[in-house]
Design a protein around this motif. Structure first.
Motif, PDB file in Angstrom:
ATOM      1  N   UNK A   1       7.192 -56.190  46.333  1.00 46.20           N
ATOM      2  CA  UNK A   1       7.502 -54.795  46.040  1.00 46.20           C
ATOM      3  C   UNK A   1       7.701 -54.643  44.533  1.00 46.20           C
ATOM      4  N   UNK A   2       6.989 -53.725  43.959  1.00 48.35           N
ATOM      5  CA  UNK A   2       7.105 -53.409  42.535  1.00 48.35           C
ATOM      6  C   UNK A   2       8.051 -52.219  42.370  1.00 48.35           C
ATOM      7  N   UNK A   3       8.719 -52.140  41.226  1.00 48.36           N
ATOM      8  CA  UNK A   3       9.578 -51.007  40.910  1.00 48.36           C
ATOM      9  C   UNK A   3       9.035 -50.334  39.653  1.00 48.36           C
ATOM     10  N   UNK A   4       8.773 -49.033  39.773  1.00 52.53           N
ATOM     11  CA  UNK A   4       8.221 -48.252  38.664  1.00 52.53           C
ATOM     12  C   UNK A   4       9.174 -47.095  38.365  1.00 52.53           C
ATOM     13  N   UNK A   5       9.643 -47.037  37.118  1.00 54.57           N
ATOM     14  CA  UNK A   5      10.527 -45.957  36.680  1.00 54.57           C
ATOM     15  C   UNK A   5       9.675 -44.808  36.144  1.00 54.57           C
ATOM     16  N   UNK A   6       9.929 -43.604  36.635  1.00 55.70           N
ATOM     17  CA  UNK A   6       9.197 -42.410  36.209  1.00 55.70           C
ATOM     18  C   UNK A   6      10.093 -41.576  35.306  1.00 55.70           C
ATOM     19  N   UNK A  16       5.365 -36.378  42.097  1.00 54.28           N
ATOM     20  CA  UNK A  16       4.897 -36.289  43.486  1.00 54.28           C
ATOM     21  C   UNK A  16       3.435 -36.708  43.610  1.00 54.28           C
ATOM     22  N   UNK A  17       2.615 -36.337  42.638  1.00 54.04           N
ATOM     23  CA  UNK A  17       1.202 -36.731  42.669  1.00 54.04           C
ATOM     24  C   UNK A  17       1.047 -38.250  42.596  1.00 54.04           C
ATOM     25  N   UNK A  18       1.824 -38.891  41.732  1.00 52.01           N
ATOM     26  CA  UNK A  18       1.748 -40.351  41.598  1.00 52.01           C
ATOM     27  C   UNK A  18       2.253 -41.019  42.876  1.00 52.01           C
ATOM     28  N   UNK A  19       3.369 -40.553  43.398  1.00 49.97           N
ATOM     29  CA  UNK A  19       3.914 -41.130  44.632  1.00 49.97           C
ATOM     30  C   UNK A  19       2.928 -40.973  45.797  1.00 49.97           C
ATOM     31  N   UNK A  20       2.342 -39.790  45.921  1.00 48.22           N
ATOM     32  CA  UNK A  20       1.387 -39.548  47.008  1.00 48.22           C
ATOM     33  C   UNK A  20       0.148 -40.424  46.848  1.00 48.22           C
ATOM     34  N   UNK A  21      -0.356 -40.549  45.631  1.00 48.68           N
ATOM     35  CA  UNK A  21      -1.524 -41.386  45.378  1.00 48.68           C
ATOM     36  C   UNK A  21      -1.261 -42.848  45.689  1.00 48.68           C
ATOM     37  N   UNK A  23       1.018 -43.981  47.774  1.00 51.44           N
ATOM     38  CA  UNK A  23       1.195 -44.095  49.227  1.00 51.44           C
ATOM     39  C   UNK A  23      -0.160 -44.101  49.934  1.00 51.44           C
ATOM     40  N   UNK A  24      -1.056 -43.230  49.493  1.00 53.70           N
ATOM     41  CA  UNK A  24      -2.399 -43.148  50.083  1.00 53.70           C
ATOM     42  C   UNK A  24      -3.145 -44.474  49.954  1.00 53.70           C
ATOM     43  N   UNK A  25      -2.929 -45.177  48.848  1.00 52.37           N
ATOM     44  CA  UNK A  25      -3.576 -46.470  48.628  1.00 52.37           C
ATOM     45  C   UNK A  25      -2.805 -47.633  49.249  1.00 52.37           C
ATOM     46  N   UNK A  26      -1.657 -47.336  49.817  1.00 54.83           N
ATOM     47  CA  UNK A  26      -0.852 -48.382  50.429  1.00 54.83           C
ATOM     48  C   UNK A  26      -0.208 -49.327  49.424  1.00 54.83           C
ATOM     49  N   UNK A  27       0.056 -48.838  48.226  1.00 58.29           N
ATOM     50  CA  UNK A  27       0.662 -49.682  47.193  1.00 58.29           C
ATOM     51  C   UNK A  27       2.136 -49.906  47.511  1.00 58.29           C
ATOM     52  N   UNK A  28       2.581 -51.117  47.362  1.00 57.90           N
ATOM     53  CA  UNK A  28       3.976 -51.460  47.633  1.00 57.90           C
ATOM     54  C   UNK A  28       4.790 -51.246  46.362  1.00 57.90           C
ATOM     55  N   UNK A  29       5.162 -49.977  46.157  1.00 59.54           N
ATOM     56  CA  UNK A  29       5.881 -49.584  44.952  1.00 59.54           C
ATOM     57  C   UNK A  29       7.098 -48.751  45.336  1.00 59.54           C
ATOM     58  N   UNK A  30       8.221 -49.107  44.738  1.00 61.62           N
ATOM     59  CA  UNK A  30       9.415 -48.273  44.829  1.00 61.62           C
ATOM     60  C   UNK A  30       9.485 -47.490  43.519  1.00 61.62           C
ATOM     61  N   UNK A  31       9.556 -46.177  43.616  1.00 58.89           N
ATOM     62  CA  UNK A  31       9.644 -45.328  42.431  1.00 58.89           C
ATOM     63  C   UNK A  31      11.091 -44.913  42.210  1.00 58.89           C
ATOM     64  N   UNK A  32      11.541 -44.991  40.957  1.00 60.19           N
ATOM     65  CA  UNK A  32      12.873 -44.533  40.583  1.00 60.19           C
ATOM     66  C   UNK A  32      12.729 -43.527  39.446  1.00 60.19           C
ATOM     67  N   UNK A 138      -4.256 -47.162  37.601  1.00 54.56           N
ATOM     68  CA  UNK A 138      -3.695 -48.250  36.806  1.00 54.56           C
ATOM     69  C   UNK A 138      -2.684 -49.032  37.639  1.00 54.56           C
ATOM     70  N   UNK A 139      -1.843 -48.338  38.381  1.00 55.09           N
ATOM     71  CA  UNK A 139      -0.878 -48.990  39.250  1.00 55.09           C
ATOM     72  C   UNK A 139      -1.576 -49.809  40.327  1.00 55.09           C
ATOM     73  N   UNK A 140      -2.662 -49.288  40.862  1.00 57.10           N
ATOM     74  CA  UNK A 140      -3.425 -50.023  41.868  1.00 57.10           C
ATOM     75  C   UNK A 140      -3.896 -51.349  41.291  1.00 57.10           C
ATOM     76  N   UNK A 141      -4.466 -51.290  40.108  1.00 59.15           N
ATOM     77  CA  UNK A 141      -4.963 -52.521  39.482  1.00 59.15           C
ATOM     78  C   UNK A 141      -3.828 -53.506  39.222  1.00 59.15           C
TER      79      UNK A 141
END
Length: 145
Positions: A1-6, A16-21, A23-32, A138-141
């Motif tokens: 699980x990655x943590x990304x600060x916005x 919301x656009x980044x979080x939705x994108x 989620x759609x790609x199934x990225x294991x990211x926690x956004x703060x 970029x997050x996907x990569x």
């Protein structure tokens, strides 16, 4: 699980656009993020006592907010720093500097019209994106490569 600060402007739905994108790609990211509710952020220190001058109210609330922000940035694997065109986001520039000082990699997100005033902030960034979708790619990569 990655943590990304916005970090950054709160007047558009870029978070919301980044979080939705992601989620759609199934990225294991926690956004703060910092508190994005303007009124409650401005009132973060009000419980510590009333102030008769706006400066001291802002000062007190900024310190309470900074406790949250400082810890979330320190815990992040990387950050996205958004600069909008409507308001000057001095707090976002401060967050970018804090990331740079801590060696927390960050992506800047802004349009081409403000490249010049952000040249130092962009110089320390690992990437510059112009759209939330570019951030998602970029997050996907980063998280799946």
């Amino acid at each position: 699980m990655w943590t990304v600060y916005l970090s950054g402007e709160i007047h558009t739905d870029w978070r919301d656009q980044i979080k939705a994108g992601a989620k759609e790609l199934g990225l294991e990211i926690e956004f703060t993020s910092a508190n994005t509710d303007h009124d409650s952020s401005d009132a973060a220190g009000d419980h510590l006592g009333a102030e008769d001058k706006a400066f001291w109210r802002d000062h007190k609330s900024a310190k309470v907010n900074a406790m949250r922000i400082k810890n979330l940035i320190e815990q992040a694997d990387f950050a996205v720093i958004r600069f909008g065109d409507k308001y000057k986001q001095w707090n976002a520039a401060f967050d970018a500097g804090y990331c740079a000082a801590l060696d927390v990699p960050y992506i800047t997100l802004h349009d081409e019209s403000i490249i010049h005033p952000l040249k130092e902030v962009d110089a320390a960034a690992m990437a510059w994106a112009q759209t939330p979708q570019q951030v998602v790619e970029t997050l996907r990569y980063i998280t799946q490569a």
